[in-house]
Write an enzyme that holds these catalytic residues in place. Structure first.
Site, PDB file in Angstrom:
ATOM      1  N   LYS A  70      27.159 -14.790   4.352  1.00 53.10           N
ATOM      2  CA  LYS A  70      28.341 -15.406   3.734  1.00 53.10           C
ATOM      3  C   LYS A  70      28.006 -15.906   2.345  1.00 53.10           C
ATOM      4  O   LYS A  70      26.844 -16.042   1.971  1.00 53.10           O
ATOM      5  CB  LYS A  70      28.876 -16.554   4.587  1.00 53.10           C
ATOM      6  CG  LYS A  70      27.922 -17.736   4.697  1.00 53.10           C
ATOM      7  CD  LYS A  70      28.538 -18.855   5.531  1.00 53.10           C
ATOM      8  CE  LYS A  70      27.623 -20.071   5.596  1.00 53.10           C
ATOM      9  NZ  LYS A  70      28.239 -21.163   6.331  1.00 53.10           N
TER      10      LYS A  70
ATOM     11  N   LYS B  91      15.916  -6.262  -0.012  1.00 55.38           N
ATOM     12  CA  LYS B  91      16.805  -5.995  -1.146  1.00 55.38           C
ATOM     13  C   LYS B  91      17.076  -7.303  -1.863  1.00 55.38           C
ATOM     14  O   LYS B  91      16.989  -8.382  -1.275  1.00 55.38           O
ATOM     15  CB  LYS B  91      18.131  -5.396  -0.664  1.00 55.38           C
ATOM     16  CG  LYS B  91      17.977  -4.016  -0.048  1.00 55.38           C
ATOM     17  CD  LYS B  91      19.316  -3.459   0.374  1.00 55.38           C
ATOM     18  CE  LYS B  91      19.097  -2.089   1.010  1.00 55.38           C
ATOM     19  NZ  LYS B  91      20.335  -1.551   1.555  1.00 55.38           N
TER      20      LYS B  91
ATOM     21  N   HIS C 169       0.846  -1.199   0.000  1.00 53.12           N
ATOM     22  CA  HIS C 169       0.000   0.000   0.000  1.00 53.12           C
ATOM     23  C   HIS C 169       0.878   1.245   0.000  1.00 53.12           C
ATOM     24  O   HIS C 169       2.065   1.180   0.309  1.00 53.12           O
ATOM     25  CB  HIS C 169      -0.915   0.010   1.236  1.00 53.12           C
ATOM     26  CG  HIS C 169      -1.807  -1.186   1.309  1.00 53.12           C
ATOM     27  ND1 HIS C 169      -2.934  -1.317   0.536  1.00 53.12           N
ATOM     28  CD2 HIS C 169      -1.724  -2.317   2.040  1.00 53.12           C
ATOM     29  CE1 HIS C 169      -3.508  -2.473   0.797  1.00 53.12           C
ATOM     30  NE2 HIS C 169      -2.787  -3.102   1.703  1.00 53.12           N
TER      31      HIS C 169
END
Length: 175
Positions: A173, A156, A105
């Site tokens: 890692k 991300k 939203h």
């Protein structure tokens, strides 16, 4: 992100239909109910296993590759837009209570009052393991062989052959 009005009559009808199919599957994860669930998707590959408690908004915005396993209580908020789909590759493992959220939203309060939804595609590549309770937000790409740790919130893109974890998820890692 692409805007759409989820209060349009056709979208409400699609959601009600998808929710009913998901409810029937949760109540009785029989082969017939699984077949109905899989038939909602834009694509569902061979040997896909979906455990009970699966929920989605439309189903038509979901593509799943071959040999993918989706554990209990998975939620996919997909959009009825062809350019904002949830795509999961081959040989993926989706842990219990995972949320894959292609819909959001507006942050702006005035825009939010208009009840607009925004959607952006989520792409999970091949051989990805998404740990229990992880949340993947709209617009994210997870590359091949990545691992998302339990409880991670993915804000991300995730590079290939990496392990990410935390809130927000960060690279732990290379693997």
């Amino acid at each position: 992100m692409k805007a759409f009005n989820s209060l349009e009559e056709s979208f409400i009808k699609q959601r009600k239909n998808a929710h009913e199919i998901c409810r029937l599957f949760a109540k009785s994860p029989s082969k017939g109910n699984l077949k109905r669930l899989r038939s909602m998707f834009a694509h569902c590959g061979e040997q896909v296993v979906i455990e009970a408690g699966f929920h989605c908004d439309y189903g038509s915005g979901i593509k799943i590759g071959d040999r993918t396993f989706i554990n209990i209580n998975c939620t996919m908020l997909d959009a009825p837009l062809t350019d904002a789909q949830i795509t999961i590759g081959d040989d993926c493992l989706i842990g219990p209570n995972v949320q894959i959220l292609a819909v959001s939203h507006a942050v702006n309060p005035t825009e939010r009052l208009a009840k607009a939804n925004f959607a952006a595609p989520i792409s999970i590549s091949n051989n990805v393991w998404v740990g229990a309770g992880a949340i993947i937000l709209a617009g994210i790409t997870v590359a091949d062989n990545a691992v998302i740790g339990a409880g991670a919130i993915v804000t991300k893109d995730v590079a290939a052959n990496t392990l990410v974890a935390g809130n927000p998820a960060v690279k732990i890692k290379d693997i």
